[in-house]
Scaffold this motif. Sequence first.
Motif, PDB file in Angstrom:
ATOM      1  N   SER A 117      13.195  -1.719  -2.839  1.00 41.82           N
ATOM      2  CA  SER A 117      12.789  -1.346  -4.188  1.00 41.82           C
ATOM      3  C   SER A 117      12.545   0.149  -4.263  1.00 41.82           C
ATOM      4  O   SER A 117      12.060   0.773  -3.318  1.00 41.82           O
ATOM      5  CB  SER A 117      11.527  -2.102  -4.567  1.00 41.82           C
ATOM      6  OG  SER A 117      11.077  -1.686  -5.819  1.00 41.82           O
ATOM      7  N   VAL A 118      12.861   0.700  -5.401  1.00 40.58           N
ATOM      8  CA  VAL A 118      12.654   2.130  -5.618  1.00 40.58           C
ATOM      9  C   VAL A 118      11.172   2.423  -5.833  1.00 40.58           C
ATOM     10  O   VAL A 118      10.673   3.464  -5.413  1.00 40.58           O
ATOM     11  CB  VAL A 118      13.485   2.596  -6.840  1.00 40.58           C
ATOM     12  CG1 VAL A 118      13.268   4.057  -7.118  1.00 40.58           C
ATOM     13  CG2 VAL A 118      14.945   2.295  -6.633  1.00 40.58           C
ATOM     14  N   ILE A 119      10.455   1.492  -6.460  1.00 43.54           N
ATOM     15  CA  ILE A 119       9.053   1.746  -6.789  1.00 43.54           C
ATOM     16  C   ILE A 119       8.081   1.294  -5.697  1.00 43.54           C
ATOM     17  O   ILE A 119       6.881   1.470  -5.855  1.00 43.54           O
ATOM     18  CB  ILE A 119       8.683   1.048  -8.107  1.00 43.54           C
ATOM     19  CG1 ILE A 119       8.815  -0.462  -7.986  1.00 43.54           C
ATOM     20  CG2 ILE A 119       9.483   1.587  -9.255  1.00 43.54           C
ATOM     21  CD1 ILE A 119       8.251  -1.218  -9.154  1.00 43.54           C
ATOM     22  N   PHE A 120       8.591   0.748  -4.591  1.00 45.69           N
ATOM     23  CA  PHE A 120       7.685   0.185  -3.596  1.00 45.69           C
ATOM     24  C   PHE A 120       6.697   1.191  -3.006  1.00 45.69           C
ATOM     25  O   PHE A 120       5.508   0.924  -2.997  1.00 45.69           O
ATOM     26  CB  PHE A 120       8.436  -0.511  -2.466  1.00 45.69           C
ATOM     27  CG  PHE A 120       7.538  -0.900  -1.343  1.00 45.69           C
ATOM     28  CD1 PHE A 120       6.562  -1.857  -1.534  1.00 45.69           C
ATOM     29  CD2 PHE A 120       7.617  -0.292  -0.111  1.00 45.69           C
ATOM     30  CE1 PHE A 120       5.699  -2.220  -0.526  1.00 45.69           C
ATOM     31  CE2 PHE A 120       6.757  -0.644   0.908  1.00 45.69           C
ATOM     32  CZ  PHE A 120       5.802  -1.605   0.697  1.00 45.69           C
ATOM     33  N   PRO A 121       7.093   2.331  -2.515  1.00 44.99           N
ATOM     34  CA  PRO A 121       6.046   3.137  -1.878  1.00 44.99           C
ATOM     35  C   PRO A 121       5.058   3.754  -2.860  1.00 44.99           C
ATOM     36  O   PRO A 121       3.916   4.004  -2.508  1.00 44.99           O
ATOM     37  CB  PRO A 121       6.822   4.224  -1.132  1.00 44.99           C
ATOM     38  CG  PRO A 121       8.183   4.221  -1.691  1.00 44.99           C
ATOM     39  CD  PRO A 121       8.404   2.917  -2.359  1.00 44.99           C
ATOM     40  N   THR A 122       5.461   3.968  -4.104  1.00 46.38           N
ATOM     41  CA  THR A 122       4.560   4.675  -5.015  1.00 46.38           C
ATOM     42  C   THR A 122       3.590   3.756  -5.749  1.00 46.38           C
ATOM     43  O   THR A 122       2.425   4.107  -5.930  1.00 46.38           O
ATOM     44  CB  THR A 122       5.373   5.462  -6.055  1.00 46.38           C
ATOM     45  OG1 THR A 122       6.243   4.557  -6.742  1.00 46.38           O
ATOM     46  CG2 THR A 122       6.184   6.548  -5.405  1.00 46.38           C
ATOM     47  N   VAL A 123       4.032   2.586  -6.182  1.00 47.83           N
ATOM     48  CA  VAL A 123       3.170   1.711  -6.982  1.00 47.83           C
ATOM     49  C   VAL A 123       1.963   1.205  -6.188  1.00 47.83           C
ATOM     50  O   VAL A 123       0.842   1.237  -6.696  1.00 47.83           O
ATOM     51  CB  VAL A 123       3.987   0.556  -7.597  1.00 47.83           C
ATOM     52  CG1 VAL A 123       3.085  -0.467  -8.246  1.00 47.83           C
ATOM     53  CG2 VAL A 123       4.974   1.096  -8.605  1.00 47.83           C
ATOM     54  N   PRO A 124       2.104   0.748  -4.934  1.00 49.60           N
ATOM     55  CA  PRO A 124       0.894   0.346  -4.204  1.00 49.60           C
ATOM     56  C   PRO A 124      -0.077   1.506  -3.963  1.00 49.60           C
ATOM     57  O   PRO A 124      -1.295   1.316  -4.033  1.00 49.60           O
ATOM     58  CB  PRO A 124       1.425  -0.192  -2.873  1.00 49.60           C
ATOM     59  CG  PRO A 124       2.823  -0.564  -3.136  1.00 49.60           C
ATOM     60  CD  PRO A 124       3.309   0.369  -4.189  1.00 49.60           C
ATOM     61  N   ILE A 125       0.455   2.686  -3.715  1.00 50.73           N
ATOM     62  CA  ILE A 125      -0.421   3.846  -3.503  1.00 50.73           C
ATOM     63  C   ILE A 125      -1.166   4.188  -4.783  1.00 50.73           C
ATOM     64  O   ILE A 125      -2.383   4.439  -4.772  1.00 50.73           O
ATOM     65  CB  ILE A 125       0.407   5.052  -2.991  1.00 50.73           C
ATOM     66  CG1 ILE A 125       0.926   4.753  -1.588  1.00 50.73           C
ATOM     67  CG2 ILE A 125      -0.423   6.329  -3.004  1.00 50.73           C
ATOM     68  CD1 ILE A 125       1.944   5.759  -1.086  1.00 50.73           C
ATOM     69  N   LEU A 126      -0.472   4.193  -5.918  1.00 49.69           N
ATOM     70  CA  LEU A 126      -1.121   4.488  -7.195  1.00 49.69           C
ATOM     71  C   LEU A 126      -2.107   3.396  -7.586  1.00 49.69           C
ATOM     72  O   LEU A 126      -3.174   3.685  -8.140  1.00 49.69           O
ATOM     73  CB  LEU A 126      -0.069   4.682  -8.285  1.00 49.69           C
ATOM     74  CG  LEU A 126       0.781   5.937  -8.171  1.00 49.69           C
ATOM     75  CD1 LEU A 126       1.858   5.951  -9.246  1.00 49.69           C
ATOM     76  CD2 LEU A 126      -0.071   7.176  -8.255  1.00 49.69           C
ATOM     77  N   SER A 127      -1.793   2.146  -7.296  1.00 51.41           N
ATOM     78  CA  SER A 127      -2.719   1.051  -7.597  1.00 51.41           C
ATOM     79  C   SER A 127      -3.987   1.156  -6.754  1.00 51.41           C
ATOM     80  O   SER A 127      -5.091   0.982  -7.271  1.00 51.41           O
ATOM     81  CB  SER A 127      -2.050  -0.297  -7.349  1.00 51.41           C
ATOM     82  OG  SER A 127      -1.013  -0.500  -8.259  1.00 51.41           O
ATOM     83  N   ALA A 128      -3.831   1.434  -5.480  1.00 51.00           N
ATOM     84  CA  ALA A 128      -5.004   1.581  -4.610  1.00 51.00           C
ATOM     85  C   ALA A 128      -5.856   2.777  -5.029  1.00 51.00           C
ATOM     86  O   ALA A 128      -7.087   2.695  -5.058  1.00 51.00           O
ATOM     87  CB  ALA A 128      -4.557   1.728  -3.157  1.00 51.00           C
ATOM     88  N   THR A 129      -5.203   3.881  -5.386  1.00 49.09           N
ATOM     89  CA  THR A 129      -5.939   5.062  -5.856  1.00 49.09           C
ATOM     90  C   THR A 129      -6.681   4.760  -7.146  1.00 49.09           C
ATOM     91  O   THR A 129      -7.836   5.165  -7.319  1.00 49.09           O
ATOM     92  CB  THR A 129      -4.966   6.241  -6.065  1.00 49.09           C
ATOM     93  OG1 THR A 129      -4.218   6.445  -4.871  1.00 49.09           O
ATOM     94  CG2 THR A 129      -5.713   7.500  -6.433  1.00 49.09           C
ATOM     95  N   SER A 130      -6.039   4.033  -8.038  1.00 48.35           N
ATOM     96  CA  SER A 130      -6.690   3.672  -9.300  1.00 48.35           C
ATOM     97  C   SER A 130      -7.887   2.755  -9.069  1.00 48.35           C
ATOM     98  O   SER A 130      -8.922   2.903  -9.726  1.00 48.35           O
ATOM     99  CB  SER A 130      -5.667   3.006 -10.213  1.00 48.35           C
ATOM    100  OG  SER A 130      -6.265   2.590 -11.393  1.00 48.35           O
ATOM    101  N   ILE A 131      -7.763   1.813  -8.147  1.00 50.05           N
ATOM    102  CA  ILE A 131      -8.892   0.930  -7.834  1.00 50.05           C
ATOM    103  C   ILE A 131     -10.057   1.730  -7.285  1.00 50.05           C
ATOM    104  O   ILE A 131     -11.217   1.542  -7.682  1.00 50.05           O
ATOM    105  CB  ILE A 131      -8.454  -0.172  -6.847  1.00 50.05           C
ATOM    106  CG1 ILE A 131      -7.507  -1.152  -7.528  1.00 50.05           C
ATOM    107  CG2 ILE A 131      -9.663  -0.909  -6.275  1.00 50.05           C
ATOM    108  CD1 ILE A 131      -6.847  -2.119  -6.572  1.00 50.05           C
ATOM    109  N   ILE A 132      -9.773   2.658  -6.378  1.00 54.17           N
ATOM    110  CA  ILE A 132     -10.846   3.477  -5.786  1.00 54.17           C
ATOM    111  C   ILE A 132     -11.525   4.338  -6.844  1.00 54.17           C
ATOM    112  O   ILE A 132     -12.757   4.424  -6.904  1.00 54.17           O
ATOM    113  CB  ILE A 132     -10.277   4.341  -4.636  1.00 54.17           C
ATOM    114  CG1 ILE A 132      -9.889   3.444  -3.460  1.00 54.17           C
ATOM    115  CG2 ILE A 132     -11.280   5.397  -4.197  1.00 54.17           C
ATOM    116  CD1 ILE A 132      -9.072   4.135  -2.397  1.00 54.17           C
ATOM    117  N   LEU A 133     -10.734   4.966  -7.725  1.00 54.33           N
ATOM    118  CA  LEU A 133     -11.318   5.801  -8.764  1.00 54.33           C
ATOM    119  C   LEU A 133     -12.124   4.989  -9.769  1.00 54.33           C
ATOM    120  O   LEU A 133     -13.187   5.426 -10.223  1.00 54.33           O
ATOM    121  CB  LEU A 133     -10.225   6.597  -9.481  1.00 54.33           C
ATOM    122  CG  LEU A 133      -9.537   7.678  -8.646  1.00 54.33           C
ATOM    123  CD1 LEU A 133      -8.398   8.302  -9.419  1.00 54.33           C
ATOM    124  CD2 LEU A 133     -10.538   8.731  -8.215  1.00 54.33           C
TER     125      LEU A 133
END
Length: 173
Positions: A13-29
């Motif tokens: 997937s093209v979005i695989f490395p970025t979406v989990p990182i952005l989701s985890a960052t959003s959860i932390i924030l």
Amino acid sequence: MISSAITTTSSSSVIFPTVPILSATSIILCLLILPRFWKTRIFAVVYHICWLIAGNALLLINTSIWRGNVRSIPIYCDIAAIFWSGYSRTLYMCILCVNKFIWTISKPAPSVRVYDGRKRTNVIDAFICVVLPLLFYPFGKLLFANGGPLATLIIYGPQSISSLLQDTSWSKI
């Protein structure tokens, strides 16, 4: 031949490395700002943050753990599909409560305040942001199955009303 093409397409997937990182960052924030709004007792924002955390956690799980392995977890897929079907409406309900809160603090206050309606406002916000979405989830599949009349009214009704209000031909009559 076709199944190998499907598995290679779904696993790369093209979005695989970025979406989990952005989701985890959003959860932390979101977890970092949640205690500040809890102290101020602005529950409309607290509900909104909790729904954002739940949605980002589900997105993180879906894109990282279950990537390319959907056929072995049909029950989880049903639960995730039901959650996503009402997630956007739930966020709009929370934003409605936040806007209502901003409106109440920005309007001019009367000179004598007889009743402080914070408890009533918190109960209304809890009903709109938590109870209504949780009531919608079990019945959402029944209401919107096969595009029935209720689905058409709910989905296209506000759009048609707003287009009628914005139509300039009414002013020429």
